[in-house]
Design a protein around this motif. Structure first.
Motif, PDB file in Angstrom:
ATOM      1  N   ASP A 166       0.840  -1.197   0.000  1.00 35.86           N
ATOM      2  CA  ASP A 166       0.000   0.000   0.000  1.00 35.86           C
ATOM      3  C   ASP A 166       0.873   1.244   0.000  1.00 35.86           C
ATOM      4  O   ASP A 166       1.937   1.267   0.608  1.00 35.86           O
ATOM      5  CB  ASP A 166      -0.922   0.025   1.234  1.00 35.86           C
ATOM      6  N   ILE A 167       0.387   2.271  -0.674  1.00 32.62           N
ATOM      7  CA  ILE A 167       1.030   3.589  -0.643  1.00 32.62           C
ATOM      8  C   ILE A 167       0.284   4.456   0.368  1.00 32.62           C
ATOM      9  O   ILE A 167      -0.913   4.715   0.199  1.00 32.62           O
ATOM     10  CB  ILE A 167       1.005   4.271  -2.023  1.00 32.62           C
ATOM     11  N   PRO A 168       0.926   4.893   1.433  1.00 29.56           N
ATOM     12  CA  PRO A 168       0.244   5.733   2.424  1.00 29.56           C
ATOM     13  C   PRO A 168      -0.267   7.023   1.795  1.00 29.56           C
ATOM     14  O   PRO A 168       0.322   7.561   0.861  1.00 29.56           O
ATOM     15  CB  PRO A 168       1.325   6.007   3.473  1.00 29.56           C
ATOM     16  N   GLU A 169      -1.376   7.529   2.335  1.00 30.10           N
ATOM     17  CA  GLU A 169      -1.964   8.782   1.844  1.00 30.10           C
ATOM     18  C   GLU A 169      -1.362  10.005   2.522  1.00 30.10           C
ATOM     19  O   GLU A 169      -1.786  11.127   2.249  1.00 30.10           O
ATOM     20  CB  GLU A 169      -3.482   8.761   2.056  1.00 30.10           C
ATOM     21  N   ASP A 170      -0.406   9.802   3.404  1.00 31.36           N
ATOM     22  CA  ASP A 170       0.225  10.915   4.101  1.00 31.36           C
ATOM     23  C   ASP A 170       0.929  11.839   3.110  1.00 31.36           C
ATOM     24  O   ASP A 170       1.656  11.386   2.218  1.00 31.36           O
ATOM     25  CB  ASP A 170       1.230  10.377   5.127  1.00 31.36           C
ATOM     26  N   GLY A 171       0.709  13.139   3.264  1.00 34.15           N
ATOM     27  CA  GLY A 171       1.252  14.108   2.319  1.00 34.15           C
ATOM     28  C   GLY A 171       2.765  14.134   2.281  1.00 34.15           C
ATOM     29  O   GLY A 171       3.372  14.235   1.203  1.00 34.15           O
ATOM     30  N   GLU A 172       3.410  14.044   3.446  1.00 29.56           N
ATOM     31  CA  GLU A 172       4.871  14.092   3.492  1.00 29.56           C
ATOM     32  C   GLU A 172       5.489  12.860   2.835  1.00 29.56           C
ATOM     33  O   GLU A 172       6.512  12.949   2.152  1.00 29.56           O
ATOM     34  CB  GLU A 172       5.342  14.214   4.943  1.00 29.56           C
ATOM     35  N   ILE A 173       4.861  11.705   3.038  1.00 29.30           N
ATOM     36  CA  ILE A 173       5.379  10.474   2.426  1.00 29.30           C
ATOM     37  C   ILE A 173       5.247  10.549   0.907  1.00 29.30           C
ATOM     38  O   ILE A 173       6.177  10.188   0.170  1.00 29.30           O
ATOM     39  CB  ILE A 173       4.637   9.247   2.989  1.00 29.30           C
ATOM     40  N   GLN A 174       4.096  11.023   0.427  1.00 31.60           N
ATOM     41  CA  GLN A 174       3.918  11.139  -1.014  1.00 31.60           C
ATOM     42  C   GLN A 174       4.874  12.171  -1.611  1.00 31.60           C
ATOM     43  O   GLN A 174       5.341  12.020  -2.744  1.00 31.60           O
ATOM     44  CB  GLN A 174       2.469  11.506  -1.329  1.00 31.60           C
ATOM     45  N   ARG A 175       5.154  13.220  -0.851  1.00 28.65           N
ATOM     46  CA  ARG A 175       6.136  14.211  -1.323  1.00 28.65           C
ATOM     47  C   ARG A 175       7.517  13.579  -1.459  1.00 28.65           C
ATOM     48  O   ARG A 175       8.242  13.829  -2.423  1.00 28.65           O
ATOM     49  CB  ARG A 175       6.171  15.375  -0.325  1.00 28.65           C
TER      50      ARG A 175
END
Length: 296
Positions: free
Chosen positions: A86-95
Motif C-alpha cells: 500500500d502507498i500511504p496517503e500521508d502528504g509528506e510520504i507522497q512528497r
C-alpha cells in the motif's frame, strides 16, 4: 534511468562540463559562456529592433511542460498493487515518493526491500510502468500552449530539458502538439550530470548566453540551479507553495498570467552586463591643499 533519481543542482562556482571539439575536449562553465557568447554587431542591431529575440526560454519537462507528478504517483501505486503493498496517503510520504530517489524510497520511506537484486527488479519495473503511463499523456500543463504560441510569434527561441531519452521525449511532445515550439532539446543522451548543466547545454543550443536566458521551473532546487547559471527564474506555483519559491525572480500560478512584456521587465533594471563581476571602487579622499603664506 534517471527518472526516479534525485537530481544534483550543480554549477557551483568554477564547476562546468566538458564538450568535445576536433582539437580536443573543451571545459565549459558559466563564466566561459557569458564571456564568449557575446552578441555580434549585426545581432545587436537586430536585437535593438526586436528586443524580445535576444532572450532564450528554457522549460523543465517535469511539472512545467507536463504533469509528471501524477505519472510518477500512478507508477508507484501500480507497483504497490503488483507487490501487494500500500502507498500511504500521508502528504509528506507522497512528497518524498515524488522527489526522492527510488533507492531511498524503497529502503527508507516505504521500507519494502533492502536486497540488491530485488531492489533492482523493483526499480526496473517502476521505470517500465512510468514509460507505459507516459504513452497515454496527451495534455500539456494548463495555459502552456497559448504561452508558447505567444513567444513563438514574438520570435523568442525555446528549449526543453529532461532526463528522458530523446525518442520518448520527442514522441510525448508530438502527442501534445508542442514539438514545433521548441528549437532545442536537452535529453538523457546529452550526458548532463545536473540540472544546471542541462540549462547551460540548452543555452548553447539556443545560441544565447546564460545571462540572457529565463528558466521556467516549479522546484526550488531548479531555481537555485538557474541562478547558479546567472539565468533568470520564473516559478510555477503548484507542487510547491509560493513561500518556498520566493527566491524566484517571478512566481505565477499558471502560464495564463504571463505576457511577453514580463520578460523585458525581468531584465529592465539590470542593464546589459548585470551579472558580470564588478570590482569594488575605493573612493580616495582628495589631497589636502597646502597652505602657503603670501609674501609682498
Amino acid at each position: 534511468n534517471k527518472v526516479f533519481m534525485e537530481e544534483v543542482i550543480g554549477a557551483e562556482y568554477g564547476e562546468g562540463f566538458e564538450t568535445f571539439r576536433a582539437d580536443g575536449p573543451l571545459k565549459v562553465d558559466v563564466d566561459f559562456l557569458n564571456d564568449r557568447m557575446q552578441e555580434s554587431f549585426l545581432q545587436r542591431i537586430r536585437y535593438t529592433l526586436k528586443p524580445d529575440e535576444a532572450f532564450g526560454l528554457i522549460f523543465s519537462w517535469d511539472n512545467v511542460v507536463a504533469d509528471t507528478r501524477s505519472l510518477k504517483l500512478n507508477a508507484w501505486r501500480q507497483l504497490a498493487s503488483e507487490e501487494g503493498k500500500d502507498i500511504p496517503e500521508d502528504g509528506e510520504i507522497q512528497r518524498s515518493i515524488l522527489y526522492a530517489g527510488a533507492d531511498n524510497v524503497l529502503q527508507k520511506v516505504l521500507c519494502w526491500e533492502n536486497e540488491g537484486r530485488k531492489l533492482e527488479r523493483l526499480k526496473s519495473r517502476l521505470a517500465q510502468l512510468y514509460y507505459e503511463n507516459l504513452l497515454k499523456l496527451r495534455t500539456p500543463t494548463e495555459g502552456l500552449e497559448e504561452w508558447l504560441d505567444a513567444v513563438y510569434t514574438a520570435g523568442i527561441p525555446c528549449a526543453v530539458t529532461s532526463c528522458l531519452d530523446r525518442i520518448n521525449l520527442l514522441a510525448a511532445l508530438q502527442r501534445m502538439g508542442l514539438i514545433k515550439y521548441f528549437q532545442a532539446i536537452v535529453s538523457e543522451e546529452d550526458g548532463m550530470e545536473s540540472m544546471a548543466h542541462r540549462f547551460l547545454s540548452a543555452a548553447v543550443k539556443l545560441d544565447r548566453k546564460p545571462s540572457k536566458c529565463v528558466v521556467f521551473e516549479d522546484d526550488p532546487r531548479g531555481i537555485t540551479a538557474a541562478h547558479n547559471c546567472t539565468m533568470m527564474a520564473v516559478a510555477l506555483i503548484g507542487a510547491h507553495p509560493a513561500y518556498e519559491l520566493e527566491q524566484a525572480d517571478l512566481a505565477v500560478a499558471s502560464f495564463s498570467e504571463l505576457s511577453v512584456i514580463n520578460l523585458r521587465r525581468l531584465f529592465a533594471h539590470k542593464g546589459s552586463n548585470f551579472m558580470d563581476l564588478q570590482k569594488q571602487i575605493v573612493e580616495k579622499s582628495p589631497p589636502k591643499r597646502k597652505l602657503k603664506t603670501d609674501t609682498i
